[in-house]
Design a protein around this motif. Structure first.
Motif, PDB file in Angstrom:
ATOM      1  N   ALA A  12       0.639  -1.255   0.101  1.00 15.14           N
ATOM      2  CA  ALA A  12       0.192  -0.201  -0.223  1.00 15.14           C
ATOM      3  C   ALA A  12       0.977   1.950  -0.589  1.00 15.14           C
ATOM      4  O   ALA A  12       1.515   1.038   0.384  1.00 15.14           O
ATOM      5  CB  ALA A  12      -1.416   0.171   1.552  1.00 15.14           C
ATOM      6  N   ASP A  35      -7.569  -1.392  -3.317  1.00 18.33           N
ATOM      7  CA  ASP A  35      -8.538  -1.350  -1.877  1.00 18.33           C
ATOM      8  C   ASP A  35      -7.949   0.715  -1.344  1.00 18.33           C
ATOM      9  O   ASP A  35      -6.710   0.688  -1.728  1.00 18.33           O
ATOM     10  CB  ASP A  35      -8.042  -1.975  -0.303  1.00 18.33           C
ATOM     11  CG  ASP A  35      -9.132  -3.356  -1.153  1.00 18.33           C
ATOM     12  OD1 ASP A  35      -8.715  -4.098  -1.992  1.00 18.33           O
ATOM     13  OD2 ASP A  35      -9.317  -3.881   0.121  1.00 18.33           O
ATOM     14  N   ALA A  94     -12.227  -5.077   3.424  1.00 16.18           N
ATOM     15  CA  ALA A  94     -11.188  -5.153   3.228  1.00 16.18           C
ATOM     16  C   ALA A  94     -10.744  -7.161   3.612  1.00 16.18           C
ATOM     17  O   ALA A  94     -10.653  -7.477   4.158  1.00 16.18           O
ATOM     18  CB  ALA A  94      -9.868  -4.033   3.442  1.00 16.18           C
ATOM     19  N   ASN A 111      -2.365  -9.302   3.009  1.00 14.83           N
ATOM     20  CA  ASN A 111      -3.319  -8.313   3.599  1.00 14.83           C
ATOM     21  C   ASN A 111      -3.381  -6.902   3.133  1.00 14.83           C
ATOM     22  O   ASN A 111      -3.168  -6.911   4.117  1.00 14.83           O
ATOM     23  CB  ASN A 111      -4.224  -9.302   4.205  1.00 14.83           C
ATOM     24  CG  ASN A 111      -3.984  -8.809   5.952  1.00 14.83           C
ATOM     25  OD1 ASN A 111      -4.272  -7.718   5.819  1.00 14.83           O
ATOM     26  ND2 ASN A 111      -3.409  -9.688   6.473  1.00 14.83           N
ATOM     27  N   CYS A 112      -5.262  -6.432   3.072  1.00 10.17           N
ATOM     28  CA  CYS A 112      -5.079  -5.342   2.436  1.00 10.17           C
ATOM     29  C   CYS A 112      -5.507  -4.204   3.970  1.00 10.17           C
ATOM     30  O   CYS A 112      -5.031  -3.115   4.229  1.00 10.17           O
ATOM     31  CB  CYS A 112      -6.294  -4.485   1.944  1.00 10.17           C
ATOM     32  SG  CYS A 112      -6.331  -5.449   0.120  1.00 10.17           S
ATOM     33  N   ASN A 115      -1.870  -3.822   5.299  1.00 11.37           N
ATOM     34  CA  ASN A 115      -1.175  -2.881   4.416  1.00 11.37           C
ATOM     35  C   ASN A 115      -1.737  -1.247   4.987  1.00 11.37           C
ATOM     36  O   ASN A 115      -0.718  -0.664   5.011  1.00 11.37           O
ATOM     37  CB  ASN A 115      -1.316  -3.025   2.950  1.00 11.37           C
ATOM     38  CG  ASN A 115      -0.958  -3.928   2.247  1.00 11.37           C
ATOM     39  OD1 ASN A 115       0.106  -4.732   2.905  1.00 11.37           O
ATOM     40  ND2 ASN A 115      -1.654  -4.742   1.295  1.00 11.37           N
ATOM     41  N   ASN A 135     -13.358  -0.845  -3.490  1.00 12.95           N
ATOM     42  CA  ASN A 135     -11.915  -1.105  -3.788  1.00 12.95           C
ATOM     43  C   ASN A 135     -12.244  -1.270  -5.737  1.00 12.95           C
ATOM     44  O   ASN A 135     -12.956  -2.085  -6.547  1.00 12.95           O
ATOM     45  CB  ASN A 135     -13.072  -2.498  -3.344  1.00 12.95           C
ATOM     46  CG  ASN A 135     -13.026  -3.175  -2.354  1.00 12.95           C
ATOM     47  OD1 ASN A 135     -11.726  -2.974  -1.891  1.00 12.95           O
ATOM     48  ND2 ASN A 135     -14.012  -3.676  -1.860  1.00 12.95           N
ATOM     49  N   CYS A 173      -3.102   3.676  -1.063  1.00 10.96           N
ATOM     50  CA  CYS A 173      -4.251   3.051  -2.035  1.00 10.96           C
ATOM     51  C   CYS A 173      -4.002   1.190  -2.203  1.00 10.96           C
ATOM     52  O   CYS A 173      -2.061   1.848  -1.285  1.00 10.96           O
ATOM     53  CB  CYS A 173      -4.170   3.377  -3.649  1.00 10.96           C
ATOM     54  SG  CYS A 173      -5.351   4.593  -3.578  1.00 10.96           S
ATOM     55  N   SER A 174      -4.302   0.380  -1.460  1.00 12.39           N
ATOM     56  CA  SER A 174      -3.242  -1.281  -1.109  1.00 12.39           C
ATOM     57  C   SER A 174      -3.710  -1.766  -2.804  1.00 12.39           C
ATOM     58  O   SER A 174      -4.586  -2.080  -3.029  1.00 12.39           O
ATOM     59  CB  SER A 174      -3.850  -1.530  -0.119  1.00 12.39           C
ATOM     60  OG  SER A 174      -3.079  -2.938  -0.294  1.00 12.39           O
ATOM     61  N   CYS A 176      -4.458  -4.597  -3.889  1.00 14.38           N
ATOM     62  CA  CYS A 176      -4.331  -6.095  -3.002  1.00 14.38           C
ATOM     63  C   CYS A 176      -4.346  -6.713  -3.669  1.00 14.38           C
ATOM     64  O   CYS A 176      -4.111  -7.612  -4.108  1.00 14.38           O
ATOM     65  CB  CYS A 176      -6.138  -6.484  -3.141  1.00 14.38           C
ATOM     66  SG  CYS A 176      -7.007  -7.299  -2.431  1.00 14.38           S
TER      67      CYS A 176
END
Ligand SMILES: [Zn+2]
Length: 197
Positions: A12, A35, A94, A111-112, A115, A135, A173-174, A176
């Motif tokens: 992220a 995400d 998420a 995982n988001c 993150n 998303n 922003c991640s 995903c």
């Protein structure tokens, strides 16, 4: 002059965006779910809210011209443009260590949620709870019988969503990394946040 902040696959980035600034979230290599969260700089407890924005826009899938709002129904982000097929899920939580366990994936997979916590912690910011992300590029649609259908992201390389900040905010922003449901069509590929003006 624009400035590009790369998001490496499965990680992220957080950027500060001031009111009036325009950013693009770019699907650099295609088919990547991103995400996305936004938090008010003045008060982290005020953040971009999917449920408030669905009520404000009367839509499940937002589109250019829509103004997305915070938990206080204040404008946060206006969607200026979208070059993708236009499906950006607003319903799924998420991914997290817990969701990995729930769906039978290894708990230790990136995982988001972690993150998000990580990039906020780097700024000395701690979150009380994890808001539902927007998303971006996630192809999840509600079918006529009310069930949800997930398909791999249809976004092509270079597709972007262009947003204008309506307040000073931290945008996160991640890219995903989830392997559940093949939403990003295979391995995570990364993305970018481009500050336009
Ligand atoms: Zn995720």
């Amino acid at each position: 002059m624009s400035e590009m902040a790369e998001i490496k696959p499965g990680t992220a980035r957080a950027v500060n965006v001031t009111a009036g600034q325009v950013v693009r979230v770019v699907n650099t290599q295609g088919h990547q779910v991103v995400d996305t969260w936004a938090f008010s700089v003045g008060d982290l407890r005020e953040h971009l809210s999917m449920e408030h924005s669905r009520s404000a826009t009367y839509r499940i899938l937002y589109q250019p011209g829509d103004v997305l709002v915070s938990t206080h129904f204040r404008p946060m982000l206006t969607i200026l443009a979208d070059t993708s097929p236009g499906i950006h899920d607003t319903l799924h939580a998420a991914c997290s260590a817990e969701s990995n366990v729930f769906y039978g994936a290894p708990a230790e997979d990136p995982n988001c949620q972690d993150n998000l916590k990580g990039v906020m912690a780097e700024r000395g910011l701690a979150l009380d709870s994890i808001p539902c992300p927007w998303n971006l590029f996630e192809h999840a649609v509600v079918q006529a019988d009310g069930s949800l259908l997930d398909e791999p992201s249809a976004a092509a390389a270079g597709d972007y969503v262009e947003l204008r900040a309506e307040m000073d905010l931290v945008l996160v922003c991640s890219a995903c990394p989830s392997s559940v449901g093949d939403i990003s069509q295979g391995e995570p590929r990364g993305a970018a946040i481009e500050l336009i003006s």
